[in-house]
Design a protein around this motif. Structure first.
Motif, mmCIF file in Angstrom:
data_model
loop_
_atom_site.group_PDB
_atom_site.id
_atom_site.type_symbol
_atom_site.label_atom_id
_atom_site.label_comp_id
_atom_site.label_asym_id
_atom_site.label_seq_id
_atom_site.Cartn_x
_atom_site.Cartn_y
_atom_site.Cartn_z
ATOM 1 N N LYS A 4 0.848 -1.186 0.000
ATOM 2 C CA LYS A 4 0.000 0.000 0.000
ATOM 3 C C LYS A 4 0.887 1.240 0.000
ATOM 4 O O LYS A 4 1.809 1.343 0.816
ATOM 5 N N ARG A 16 -3.210 9.681 -3.996
ATOM 6 C CA ARG A 16 -4.248 8.664 -3.902
ATOM 7 C C ARG A 16 -3.612 7.346 -3.463
ATOM 8 O O ARG A 16 -2.535 6.971 -3.922
ATOM 9 N N ARG A 19 -3.217 0.125 -3.883
ATOM 10 C CA ARG A 19 -3.049 -1.157 -3.211
ATOM 11 C C ARG A 19 -2.659 -2.187 -4.273
ATOM 12 O O ARG A 19 -3.348 -2.326 -5.289
ATOM 13 N N ASP A 40 -12.332 1.657 -7.068
ATOM 14 C CA ASP A 40 -12.921 1.508 -5.719
ATOM 15 C C ASP A 40 -12.006 0.668 -4.837
ATOM 16 O O ASP A 40 -12.423 -0.306 -4.196
ATOM 17 N N GLN A 42 -10.624 0.683 -1.965
ATOM 18 C CA GLN A 42 -10.910 0.332 -0.565
ATOM 19 C C GLN A 42 -11.726 -0.956 -0.451
ATOM 20 O O GLN A 42 -11.686 -1.640 0.575
ATOM 21 N N ASN A 43 -12.475 -1.273 -1.495
ATOM 22 C CA ASN A 43 -13.417 -2.392 -1.442
ATOM 23 C C ASN A 43 -12.920 -3.652 -2.145
ATOM 24 O O ASN A 43 -13.689 -4.598 -2.313
ATOM 25 N N GLY A 49 -11.500 -1.451 6.432
ATOM 26 C CA GLY A 49 -11.362 -0.216 5.685
ATOM 27 C C GLY A 49 -12.291 -0.099 4.492
ATOM 28 O O GLY A 49 -12.364 0.956 3.859
ATOM 29 N N ALA A 50 -13.021 -1.186 4.182
ATOM 30 C CA ALA A 50 -13.954 -1.154 3.057
ATOM 31 C C ALA A 50 -15.165 -0.293 3.400
ATOM 32 O O ALA A 50 -15.605 -0.252 4.547
ATOM 33 N N ILE A 51 -15.683 0.405 2.414
ATOM 34 C CA ILE A 51 -16.894 1.195 2.614
ATOM 35 C C ILE A 51 -18.050 0.239 2.910
ATOM 36 O O ILE A 51 -18.263 -0.737 2.202
ATOM 37 N N SER A 55 -15.964 -6.139 1.420
ATOM 38 C CA SER A 55 -15.146 -6.020 0.220
ATOM 39 C C SER A 55 -15.349 -7.243 -0.667
ATOM 40 O O SER A 55 -16.110 -8.156 -0.335
ATOM 41 N N ASP A 75 -7.775 3.589 -4.961
ATOM 42 C CA ASP A 75 -8.834 4.028 -4.054
ATOM 43 C C ASP A 75 -9.730 5.064 -4.719
ATOM 44 O O ASP A 75 -9.264 5.892 -5.520
#
Length: 258
Positions: A4, A16, A19, A40, A42-43, A49-51, A55, A75
């Motif tokens: 990351k 930004r 990952r 997306d 984070q997911n 950490g996923a919205i 994920s 992200d």
């Protein structure tokens, strides 16, 4: 292994989070790997950490199945309408305004977002990791499916395998249809698309309307790409619990030769 790090995006003058998943065999061999770019970020890999806390769980899945690819996730920008702005090549069109019930100036930064991936991020990834530079794919969900479809038309010599999961084409439906018709996709190897029968919860009429719009895009793509696949997912909803269940099918199609 999951790296990351932040990368500066010249187009938007901001950093930004990126990952990068490296396959289990990466440290054991000197081989090079195909690369899958995803939105997306984070997911994509982990629930932490996923919205909304869910994920695709791609890190565990890739580790368990030892699929030998490098996966790069960018992200999303959570500020205001920036996700819509960056994942839509054009400003919200007439079809979308009719669906959402009001005029909107959102969208239109998709080309800048792709410029970052093609001209800044991909060269960085290719220099930092042992990649197969000419084996690059892209996959996206919802509006991520829209920008991925635009990417294969804008850069068909780069993104040769693409997946659009529950794509949000309605935002740029009219412009995208014209753009695809005018694109040379003869070099594209694979294109996957799917949509669920219950994406628009409690509104079958609207869900059917979305299905028709998506199939319209698929039919144009199918006429231009030798190996394409559309999957109607019965009772599937528009959430990551559903996307996670069907993503193995996406990977199996894109990388059937690995």
């Amino acid at each position: 292994m999951l790296d990351k790090f932040n990368v500066f995006m010249s187009s938007f003058e901001q950093e930004r989070m990126i990952r990068v998943y490296l396959p289990v065999s990466y440290t054991e061999s000197g081989k090079r790997y195909p690369v899958l770019y995803m939105h997306d970020g984070q997911n994509v890999f982990e629930d932490e950490g996923a919205i909304k806390g869910v994920s695709l769980g791609l890190k565990d899945y890739l580790d368990k199945n030892r699929l030998e690819i490098i996966a790069v996730a960018i992200d999303l920008n959570p500020e205001g309408e920036e996700r819509v702005n960056e994942y839509c090549p054009w400003v919200t069109g007439a079809t979308a305004e009719k669906i959402i019930g009001h005029s909107s100036s959102s969208g239109g930064k998709g080309e800048q977002y792709l410029d970052f991936i093609v001209n800044e991020l991909k060269p960085l990834i290719d220099s930092k990791y042992r990649t197969l530079k000419n084996q690059t794919s892209m996959a996206g969900i919802s509006l991520g499916g829209l920008i991925s479809t635009y990417a294969v038309c804008r850069y068909p010599h780069i993104f040769k395998r693409v997946a659009a999961i529950s794509p949000g084409y309605y935002r740029n439906q009219e412009e995208l249809e014209v753009f695809i018709r005018n694109s040379d996709l003869s070099g594209v190897e694979k294109f996957y698309m799917d949509f669920g029968t219950n994406e628009i919860a409690n509104d079958k009429e609207l869900n059917d309307e979305f299905m028709e719009m998506i199939l319209c895009i698929y039919e144009i793509l199918d006429s231009k790409i030798v190996d394409s696949h559309f999957q109607k997912i019965e009772n599937s909803e528009h959430n990551y619990t559903s996307f996670k269940k069907r993503f193995p099918t996406v990977l199996a199609y894109l990388y059937s030769d690995i």
